[in-house]
Design a protein around this motif. Structure first.
Motif, PDB file in Angstrom:
ATOM      1  N   ARG A 203      37.971   8.961  52.933  1.00  0.00           N
ATOM      2  CA  ARG A 203      37.031   9.882  54.311  1.00  0.00           C
ATOM      3  C   ARG A 203      37.556  11.098  54.215  1.00  0.00           C
ATOM      4  N   ASP A 204      39.169  11.143  54.041  1.00  0.00           N
ATOM      5  CA  ASP A 204      39.589  12.892  53.855  1.00  0.00           C
ATOM      6  C   ASP A 204      38.914  13.714  53.459  1.00  0.00           C
ATOM      7  N   HIS A 205      38.941  13.412  52.482  1.00  0.00           N
ATOM      8  CA  HIS A 205      38.142  13.928  51.103  1.00  0.00           C
ATOM      9  C   HIS A 205      37.107  15.159  51.876  1.00  0.00           C
ATOM     10  N   ARG A 206      35.733  13.544  52.227  1.00  0.00           N
ATOM     11  CA  ARG A 206      34.646  13.986  52.570  1.00  0.00           C
ATOM     12  C   ARG A 206      34.668  13.982  53.831  1.00  0.00           C
ATOM     13  N   GLY A 207      36.072  14.786  54.954  1.00  0.00           N
ATOM     14  CA  GLY A 207      35.857  15.280  55.808  1.00  0.00           C
ATOM     15  C   GLY A 207      36.274  16.724  55.484  1.00  0.00           C
ATOM     16  N   ARG A 208      37.115  17.060  54.706  1.00  0.00           N
ATOM     17  CA  ARG A 208      37.241  18.437  53.996  1.00  0.00           C
ATOM     18  C   ARG A 208      36.247  18.931  53.427  1.00  0.00           C
ATOM     19  N   THR A 209      35.081  18.891  53.535  1.00  0.00           N
ATOM     20  CA  THR A 209      33.902  19.454  52.871  1.00  0.00           C
ATOM     21  C   THR A 209      33.240  19.418  54.335  1.00  0.00           C
ATOM     22  N   PHE A 210      33.216  18.353  54.854  1.00  0.00           N
ATOM     23  CA  PHE A 210      31.936  18.642  56.288  1.00  0.00           C
ATOM     24  C   PHE A 210      32.263  19.002  57.626  1.00  0.00           C
TER      25      PHE A 210
ATOM     26  N   LEU B  93      31.322  12.022  47.271  1.00  0.00           N
ATOM     27  CA  LEU B  93      31.328  12.259  48.566  1.00  0.00           C
ATOM     28  C   LEU B  93      31.042  13.479  48.880  1.00  0.00           C
ATOM     29  N   THR B  94      30.902  15.085  48.620  1.00  0.00           N
ATOM     30  CA  THR B  94      31.048  16.163  48.527  1.00  0.00           C
ATOM     31  C   THR B  94      29.000  16.518  48.263  1.00  0.00           C
ATOM     32  N   ASP B  95      28.257  15.693  47.961  1.00  0.00           N
ATOM     33  CA  ASP B  95      27.139  16.439  47.677  1.00  0.00           C
ATOM     34  C   ASP B  95      26.064  15.916  49.060  1.00  0.00           C
TER      35      ASP B  95
END
Length: 58
Positions: A48-55, A10-12
């Protein structure tokens, strides 16, 4: 643990355009709600929040 693979994917940046559902399915989660609950239980945040924090920060 499958959710650990999802957490990483999700953060790649190379997988940014791949949907959360596609990533979850890739690692064996066939039910989106189950994946979301398992991910939140493991990491304390929704996929979704995890991915959002990254991008979403830049």
């Amino acid at each position: 643990m499958e959710s650990a693979h999802c957490h990483r994917d999700l953060t790649d940046p190379r997988l940014r355009s791949r949907s959360i559902r596609a990533i979850a399915t890739r690692w064996g989660f066939v039910d989106a709600a189950h994946f979301s609950r398992a991910f939140r239980a493991a990491y304390g945040v929704s996929p979704r929040d995890h991915r959002g924090r990254t991008f979403d920060h830049g």
